[in-house]
Structure formats: structure tokens, C-alpha cells
Design an enzyme around this catalytic site. Structure first.
Site: not given
Lengths: 477, 482
Positions: B320-321, B323-325
Site C-alpha cells: 500500500s505504501g 502504491w502511494h508513490g
């Protein structure tokens, strides 16, 4: 039709009204439908974006369009006023960076606050020694100009007016984030240097500071950045006395009327207007005094009156509003610090003039700055980023051919320095200019920033002996 | 194009609404499709063909998957469709990151580095890739039938309200609405308009004001920050991020509602959570749902023993992390949150409130839990905001340096007032009356007469937000030329 039937149409009506209102904003942006009051102040002209394939693909054009719309959309003025009023009324803070709110609703410009807290140095350098050295060099250059002009009958002198912080320090905002060590100020250092190098200087700051508590009028308006019109009137009256005493010029006498109270007039509320609020804060009434020519003084022919060139900041504007300068001087040209010329029917920019001819034609040259602007003595008066002092000194002492030769030499130096030249090539591309223009610009900038480096005569003590042949031409004309 | 731009608010939105309302119901998807293509082309013209091409390819891959009779072939088409969506995401979003890190490793080993031309990131790719994945998997699992018409599928993927920043709308949640949503209902349109204005106001009047101060502080010398300023800055950023992102989601949900769509909610008062586990049920809900349904559960979820559960949880948050950048700070941010989730699960406190008999103790536990979550989330946001890890470490160390000299955020009345207001709104739902007020604001079906004052307030707020946007760089000269 009963109420229930009517209310059935409320949602659809509101929806359509929403779209109609949004379309009105679009329409207003294309063609002014609803008249709006223009905003106060001067703005950079919005640049209409030019569409190109590369700019569109890179998103540059879209960003430019959004910026352009932000600067021009149809309801920009009321929208800005509404938001500014919210910031002012709800948070008690100035909505524009050019205005700082002090105590008792006194308004100041930020540079004045910085100057009072002795932090203005950091705009120019982090080194106090460096700033003091600059003050010293500028004073020496000005002294040389003054001495050369005096030889040809032009009297040059400097006037320092106080900025608002000197008169009303009790209303300044707190020091806030100006926590860096105090640096030297221009008003503390320039006048002693002028005295040391023999430049006539009237320093109003210390005089007014001593008397500020006993003045029978407000020296600065609560809502303005410049001195009050009445203060400007009294101050310039005494400047004219100085001119009469220290030159042989024939300046008509004026009579000042009795002070009277009136609603604040332009530009005494320039800072509050600058905030562009819906409802301006209510200022106190200000005092004014009318100026008339003394009886019989209008008989002095214009040709016998002196020509005056004023170089300085916008404090002179109030003098122009109060005095019939056109009746007192042959001409009074005002060279503002953004290279514009005011009150001159022939020229509106200093890049159009023959500097030597203008300086020699004038009888009096007055450099007038408030304490907060004194740091920029002569800066930008002649084209962007070029000092009056350096350019005037070079042009008075050297022929055009030699100046041109020096510029050509510097250009060659730039072209032979690969990294320098490449940097300028990038700059030319960015600014859509030719490389030759940018190279000459850099060369001129270098020359007029450090003239002593290229003309060793200027670095010697005393007045340079060389003179431009243009002086003879100007006198002959 | 972003919702808070002048081009969108002054030209695009009114023109689109007019066109949409005037189009007959059966053609409205075409109007929406054209507007969405224009919307995306404005922001990323180079990538519109990538977006459309991948969407069309995905549509036909799924169609082929559904027509396949053998399970193996079905799986193959499913894998190809997912590979296409995630492959594009991997290439455009992570290739630079991967090559940069590989080059660092190669350089440290004294080997030559790879030459690589940087890839530009197509805006919104993280969102539309995930939506494609939900379409493929929901169809593969038989939850929904595939779209019959290509235009309907393209509308689902690229409809402009949720194209750039979500919410991530699962195919199953919206399939029916795309093909057969109800005709325009004016009351719904108005509710959507109110929601849009609330979102715009959250973004422009709250997030942007806080953001300006945060940018100034974090753009300065972090090493010399005092502890007070550091905490206020990170608190302001915590609020900025929430109001910015939830504001954008509100705008998307509102625009969807105007057009007759019901997008899922993306936020549910995350800062009143009493644990990080609960926080992730309330923050970016649609991403959490996606990760749970399409990653955590397929990985085995909590069905394969405790150790595997903890690993799955942590891996999901790590990803998820990412995915954010594509940067290490986001990876660390994901790992940081995953770590707290694992710890909470180990301690058995995740998502549950300790049930004290005494109401005082119960309240204290609730306050303590909320405070703990808020502080952990705030420190986590430092990792999220500062991409240079050494600067980030400097900032976090300033948070705990207990140096209270030289407070930097002075004379900023608006900043403090907005920070206070944002905190009040963020914790409003912690109180029953606050929840009621929120319920009324977002979900009340107003009567026709109630619409009038609410509409007036909304129109005023819209104009006011436009003023804030316009005044953001308003800087006149006093006497530049007089």
C-alpha cells in the site's frame, strides 16, 4: 396553483439556476456582462498563452491558461475583495504581502518593518562588512559625480526622508520572525559617508525623530505608506529654501495656507486601498495645507527658473500633489526607481534619454529617498539592475567609443568562457532572445556594476580627470 | 485538469453540466465519455492513447475470458488482463525507481550503471489500473457479468470525477449504475452540488491554507526547527492531507451524484479512531477494501495461521505504501503502519475498545486510544511528506528534541484559526451531537423549501472558494507604475 405544486419546481429551478450562474461566470470571462469595479494597484500584465503542439503535450500551455484565467476571469475583482475581506475581518491580517498590519490598525510596508528591526541587510547580503563596503563605494561614486557636475554648474544633493517606522515605532508589529542578528542600516551609515565625501545632504530623519512627539500634524497617515501630504508640503518648503540659499537659481516664493482637517485623500490611504477590501477600514481624518505662489512670483519667466531632476522613490509623489511644481521650475522631471520618467512631456523612460545632456541641462539634481529605500540609492533608475551612480560616472568620464570598446572586450571574454557562454545560451533560449543580446546585456551589467574594474581611473582617489566629449557637445547645445 | 482549477470551475464544469442535462438519457454515457477524454487530455495529452488503448484491450481480454470454455484458457486471459493493468502501472510508476536503485547498487559495487530515459507518470494511473483489476477479477469470479458495450466500460474506467484521485470504485459497486442508472433527479443533483462545494471548500479554504505554512516550514532549515514548530507543522500537515484528500473525494462523490452515480465513501472520520487498525477502516476506505479483497484475502488472509496472518498484513501495508508513490519514504511509511497493525493484533487491541465498567475509565481509554492513534498517524505522515529520508529523520528527531527555543510560526492568525477549525471538524464525530450534525449535512434529503437556504449557502461558498483560488497569488504593486 397551491404551495405544494410550486415547491415541486424548487429543486429543478435551483439546479438550472446553478448552471446558469456558472455559465454567467464563463460568459463574464469572455465578455464583460456585469460591470465590476477594477482592483486598486498595479499588476503584471497577464500574458495570453500561445498554443503550440509541444507546449500542449508538455502541459505548459494548460498551466499558462489556468494562470491567465486566474488573472483575468470575469468575477476576479469581487471574488478577490470577498476573500480579502474575510482575511482582514475574521483573522485581522493583511490579505496582501505588501501590507503589514501593525498596532492600532496602523498599516506598514514589510520593508519598513525590516528596516526598523535592522534586518533589511539580508535582502542584499548576509555580511554587514559587505553592505558597509557597498555604502562606501556608492558614496564615493556619487561624490565624484557631484564634483564633476558642480564644475558645469549643476548642483547635486541628497535628501533623506524618514520612513513610517521612524515616526511611529510604537505602532509597528512585533519583531515576529525577524530574529537574525541586526545588520547596519542605510540611514545610519549613508549620511555620515555623504558628509565625509563632501556630498550635500539634508537628513530629515534625525530632525523629525527628535520632534515627532510635538508635531501638530500626523507625519504619516494611518493607512498609507508615504508621508502625509502635509508633511511632504512642509518638508519640501524647506528643501526649496535650501535650493534658494545654495544655488543661484531663481525659484518663486510660495505661501502655505493654514492647516485644515479633511477626509483622507489619495494617496494617504494607499495601503488600505491596496488590500482591496469590500469595505475599507475607516481612517481618521488627515490634515492638509494648500500651497499658492506668493503674490507677484508668477512674473518670473519660465526660462529663468531652474530645471530640476529628482531621482528617487515614490515619496516625491506627495510633493508633486501639493506643490505647483510647474510654476516653480522650468521643468521638474522625476526619475523613478523603475526606470520610468514622470512629469516629462518628452520621455517616459530613462533608456530614451541622453544621460549626460540631461544632467548638464538641469540646474539642480536631487536624489531623494526615504530611510527604508535608501539602500537602493540610484538602483534601477537607469534600466533594470543598473545604478545611476555607476552609469552616470562612466558616461561623464569616458567617450562612447571607449565604453563600447570595453563592452566588446567583455563580450569576447564571455564568449571565450565556455561555461559562461553556455549558461547565457540557455538563458537566451528561455527568454526567447538572441544570444548576442544576452551577451551584451551581461557585459553591460558587469561594466555598470563594477566600473572601477574596467576603468582604472575611477578607482583612483579624487575626481577623475578624464571627461567625455559629450559634455562639450551638451554644453554647446 | 484538477477540480480546484479555474479552467475546470469556470469553463469545463458549467459546459459539461449543460451538455449532460441537455443530452437524452440513453446518450449521457457518450457525453460523459467525451468529457472525460477531454478532461484527461487536458492534464496528460501524451497518455490519453495509453489510457484508451489499455482500456480497450482490457475490455476485449475480459470478453475473451468470459467466452472461454476451458478453465485454463479463462485463467490465461484473466492473467493477461491483470498483467496488462499492473504491467502498465509497474512500468510507468516504478521503472524509474527500480532503475535508480539498481544503478545505486551497481555503482556501489563498482560496476557500470544502466543508461535509462526517465519515464513520465501518467496522472491517475494508480487508480484506473486498480479499477481495471476489479473489473477483471469481479467478472472472473462471476460476481458480475461483463459490460456489453465498450463505451460503457470505458466510461467506468475513465469517468472524470474519480479518474485522477479516486475513490477506487469496484466494478461490482457501479456496474448497474453505468448501464441503467435512473433518470435525472433534481434533488439528487442538488445534493451532489452541495457535496461538491463542501469538498471544494475543504480543499481551498482549509487544506491549501495549512499547506502554504507547511511548505514554508518544511522548505526551510529543518535541522534548526524547534520542537513546538515541528509538532504544529506536522499537525497542520495531518489536517492538510485529510482535508485535501477527503475534499477531493467529496468533490468526486458530489459530481458522481449530480450525474446519478453513487460512489462509495472514502473517509469516515479517520482521526477519531482508537487504534491504527480502526484508522485503516476509516482512511481511504476504497483502497483498504481493494487491498483486502484483491490482495490480503488471496494471500490467505488470516486463514493460514498467526505467523502468516502477520506477514500478510505487513506485506499488504508495505505494498500500500509503495502504491502511494515510488520512493523509499512511502515504502517505509507502509511498513511503519503495517508494524503497528501487527503489534495491535499481537496485543489483541486492534479495532476493539477495552470495555471498562466505569464510564470515567471508558472515556479515558477512548481518549487515550484516540490520542495514541493520532500521534502514530502524525509521525507516520512525516515519512509520507518528506521524501528525503535523511531530512525526514532530522524532522522526526526535532519532534522529540524537546527544544522549545525560537518558535517560527508567529503572527499567522488565519493559519491557527484554520488549524483549530480543522481539528474541531476532524474530531467532531467523536461526540454524538457531532455525528448527528455530520449525518444531517451529508445525508439529509432536504425538502424543496429546505433546499433554498442550503443552496444559497452553497452558491456563496462556491464563489468564496473561487475567491480564495483567485486570491492565492494576488500580489499588486503599490507604485510600480503610477
Amino acid at each position: 396553483m397551491n404551495l405544494k405544486n410550486i415547491t415541486r419546481f424548487v429543486p429543478s429551478t435551483l439546479c438550472l439556476l446553478t448552471v446558469a450562474l456558472m455559465l454567467l461566470v464563463s460568459l463574464q470571462s469572455i465578455r464583460l456582462v456585469v460591470p465590476v469595479q477594477p482592483l486598486y494597484g498595479t499588476f503584471d500584465d497577464p500574458v495570453k498563452p500561445q498554443l503550440s503542439y509541444t507546449d500542449f503535450c508538455s502541459g505548459v500551455w494548460q498551466a499558462q491558461v489556468d494562470k491567465y484565467l486566474r488573472q483575468t476571469h470575469g468575477f476576479r475583482e469581487p471574488a478577490i475583495r470577498l476573500y480579502n475581506q474575510y482575511q482582514w475581518s475574521l483573522f485581522g491580517q493583511s490579505p496582501v504581502p505588501q501590507v503589514v498590519l501593525g498596532r492600532n490598525q496602523y498599516l506598514f510596508e514589510p520593508y519598513v518593518v525590516e528596516d526598523y528591526y535592522e534586518s533589511r541587510m539580508y535582502k542584499y547580503t548576509n555580511s554587514p562588512e559587505e553592505l558597509l563596503r557597498r555604502f562606501d563605494i556608492e558614496s564615493q561614486r556619487l561624490a565624484k559625480i557631484q564634483a564633476i557636475l558642480a564644475q558645469y554648474g549643476t548642483h547635486l544633493f541628497v535628501v533623506c526622508w524618514p520612513s513610517k517606522d521612524h515616526i511611529y515605532p510604537q505602532y509597528l508589529p512585533s519583531r515576529g520572525n525577524l530574529t537574525r542578528p541586526k545588520g547596519p542600516t542605510a540611514i545610519d551609515n549613508y549620511p555620515p559617508l555623504f558628509a565625509q565625501y563632501g556630498i550635500p545632504c539634508i537628513n530629515y530623519c534625525s530632525y523629525i525623530e527628535q520632534r515627532r512627539d510635538s508635531l501638530p500634524y500626523y507625519f504619516f497617515p494611518q493607512m498609507g505608506t508615504h508621508w502625509s501630504t502635509i508633511a511632504a508640503t512642509y518638508a519640501f518648503d524647506s528643501v526649496m529654501r535650501y535650493m534658494r540659499q545654495n544655488t543661484s537659481c531663481l525659484i518663486p516664493q510660495v505661501v502655505l495656507g493654514n492647516p485644515y482637517s479633511d477626509y483622507t485623500r489619495y494617496p494617504d490611504a494607499d495601503l488600505s486601498q491596496m488590500m482591496n477590501l469590500i469595505r475599507l477600514p475607516h481612517p481618521r481624518r488627515e490634515q492638509y495645507v494648500d500651497v499658492h505662489l506668493a503674490p507677484g512670483q508668477s512674473a518670473i519667466p519660465r526660462s529663468q527658473r531652474p530645471g530640476l531632476i529628482v531621482i528617487g522613490d515614490s515619496f516625491f509623489k506627495n510633493i508633486n500633489l501639493a506643490f505647483p511644481l510647474d510654476s516653480l521650475f522650468r521643468y521638474c522631471h522625476y526619475w523613478y526607481y523603475n526606470s520610468t520618467i514622470h512629469y516629462d512631456s518628452l520621455y517616459d523612460n530613462t533608456n530614451q534619454i541622453d544621460l549626460v545632456a540631461q544632467l548638464l541641462d538641469a540646474d539642480i539634481v536631487m536624489l531623494a529617498y526615504c530611510s527604508g529605500q535608501l539602500y537602493d540609492l540610484g538602483v534601477n533608475t537607469l534600466q533594470s539592475a543598473r545604478n545611476f551612480t555607476t552609469q552616470a560616472l562612466v558616461q561623464l568620464c569616458f567617450d562612447t567609443d571607449r565604453i563600447q570598446q570595453t563592452i566588446d572586450d567583455i563580450c569576447s571574454r564571455i564568449r571565450s568562457d565556455q561555461s559562461w557562454f553556455e549558461r547565457l545560451q540557455r538563458k537566451a533560449e528561455q527568454q526567447s532572445r538572441t544570444i548576442d543580446e544576452v551577451v551584451v546585456d551581461d557585459a553591460e551589467y558587469l561594466l555598470f556594476t563594477q566600473p572601477e574594474e574596467f576603468f582604472p581611473e575611477l578607482a583612483l582617489p579624487g575626481i577623475p580627470t578624464s571627461r567625455s566629449s559629450r559634455i562639450a557637445n551638451a554644453i554647446h547645445q | 485538469m484538477v477540480f480546484s482549477s479555474h479552467v475546470f470551475l469556470i469553463y469545463f464544469l458549467p459546459a459539461f453540466l449543460l451538455a449532460y442535462f441537455l443530452t437524452p438519457s440513453r446518450w449521457r454515457n457518450i457525453t460523459l465519455l467525451l468529457a472525460s477524454v477531454l478532461f484527461y487530455s487536458w492534464g496528460a495529452p501524451d497518455f490519453i492513447l495509453v489510457l484508451l488503448g489499455s482500456t480497450v484491450a482490457n475490455f476485449y481480454l475480459v470478453k475473451a475470458m468470459c467466452h472461454a470454455r476451458k478453465l485454463g484458457v479463462k485463467k490465461l486471459f484473466c492473467a493477461l488482463a491483470i498483467l496488462l493493468s499492473l504491467g502498465l502501472l509497474a512500468y510507468f510508476k516504478y521503472a524509474n525507481f527500480f532503475v535508480d536503485n539498481l544503478n545505486s547498487v551497481l555503482a556501489s559495487l563498482g560496476l557500470g550503471t544502466l543508461s535509462w530515459t526517465k519515464v513520465l507518470l501518467p496522472i491517475g494511473i494508480s487508480f484506473f489500473s486498480f479499477q481495471s483489476v476489479t473489473y477483471v477479477l469481479d467478472t472472473y469470479r462471476g460476481i458480475n457479468a461483463p459490460m456489453r458495450r465498450l463505451t460503457d466500460y470505458v466510461v467506468y474506467i475513465i469517468m472524470f470525477p474519480q479518474l485522477i484521485a479516486g475513490p477506487i470504485v469496484r466494478y461490482t459497486d457501479i456496474a448497474d449504475q453505468i448501464t441503467s442508472r435512473r433518470r435525472l433527479r433534481w434533488g439528487e443533483c442538488l445534493q451532489g452540488f452541495y457535496r461538491f462545494v463542501i469538498g471544494l471548500s475543504k480543499k481551498v479554504l482549509v487544506a491549501d491554507v495549512l499547506g502554504r505554512a507547511v511548505d514554508v516550514i518544511l522548505g526551510g532549515d529543518i535541522a534548526s526547527l524547534d520542537t513546538g514548530t515541528a509538532w504544529i507543522t506536522i499537525m497542520a500537515y495531518t489536517m492538510q492531507l485529510y482535508f485535501d484528500f477527503s475534499g477531493y473525494s467529496d468533490m468526486a462523490i458530489g459530481l458522481g451524484r449530480i450525474m446519478g452515480f453513487r460512489f462509495p465513501e472514502n473517509f469516515n472520520n479517520p482521526y477519531i479512531s482508537r487504534s491504527i487498525t480502526e484508522f485503516w477502516r476509516r482512511w481511504h476506505i476504497t483502497l483498504g477494501t481493494f487491498m483486502r479483497n484483491y490482495l490480503y484475502i488471496p494471500l490467505g488472509g488470516n486463514r493460514k495461521g498467526r505467523g502468516r496472518t502477520y506477514f500478510n498484513l505487513w506485506l499488504v501495508f508495505l505494498l500500500s505504501g509503495l502504491w502511494h508513490g515510488a520512493s523509499w519514504n512511502f515504502v517505509l511509511w507502509g511498513a511503519y503502519h503495517g508494524l503497528f497493525l501487527v503489534i495491535e493484533r499481537l496485543l489483541g487491541v486492534g479495532g476493539r475498545t477495552v470495555d471498562f465498567r466505569s464510564p470515567v475509565l471508558r472515556s479515558l481509554a477512548a481518549v487515550g486510544g484516540t490520542l495514541y492513534t493520532f500521534v502514530v498517524a502524525m509521525v507516520g505522515w512525516a515519512l509520507f511528506r518528506i521524501d528525503d529520508l535523511s531530512l525526514c529523520w532530522q524532522f522526526v528527531s526535532r519532534l522529540f528534541a524537546f527544544d522549545f527555543s525560537g518558535f517560527a510560526l508567529l503572527q499567522q492568525h488565519q493559519f491557527y484559526a484554520i488549524l483549530a477549525v480543522s481539528l474541531a471538524f476532524a474530531f467532531l464525530a467523536a461526540f454524538p451531537w457531532g455525528r448527528k450534525l455530520q449525518q444531517w449535512t451529508f445525508y439529509t434529503r432536504f425538502t424543496p423549501l429546505q433546499h433554498i437556504p442550503v443552496w444559497l449557502v452553497a452558491v456563496f461558498l462556491l464563489f468564496f472558494a473561487l475567491g480564495a483560488l483567485t486570491a492565492s497569488d494576488f500580489s499588486p504593486f503599490i507604485y510600480f507604475r503610477f
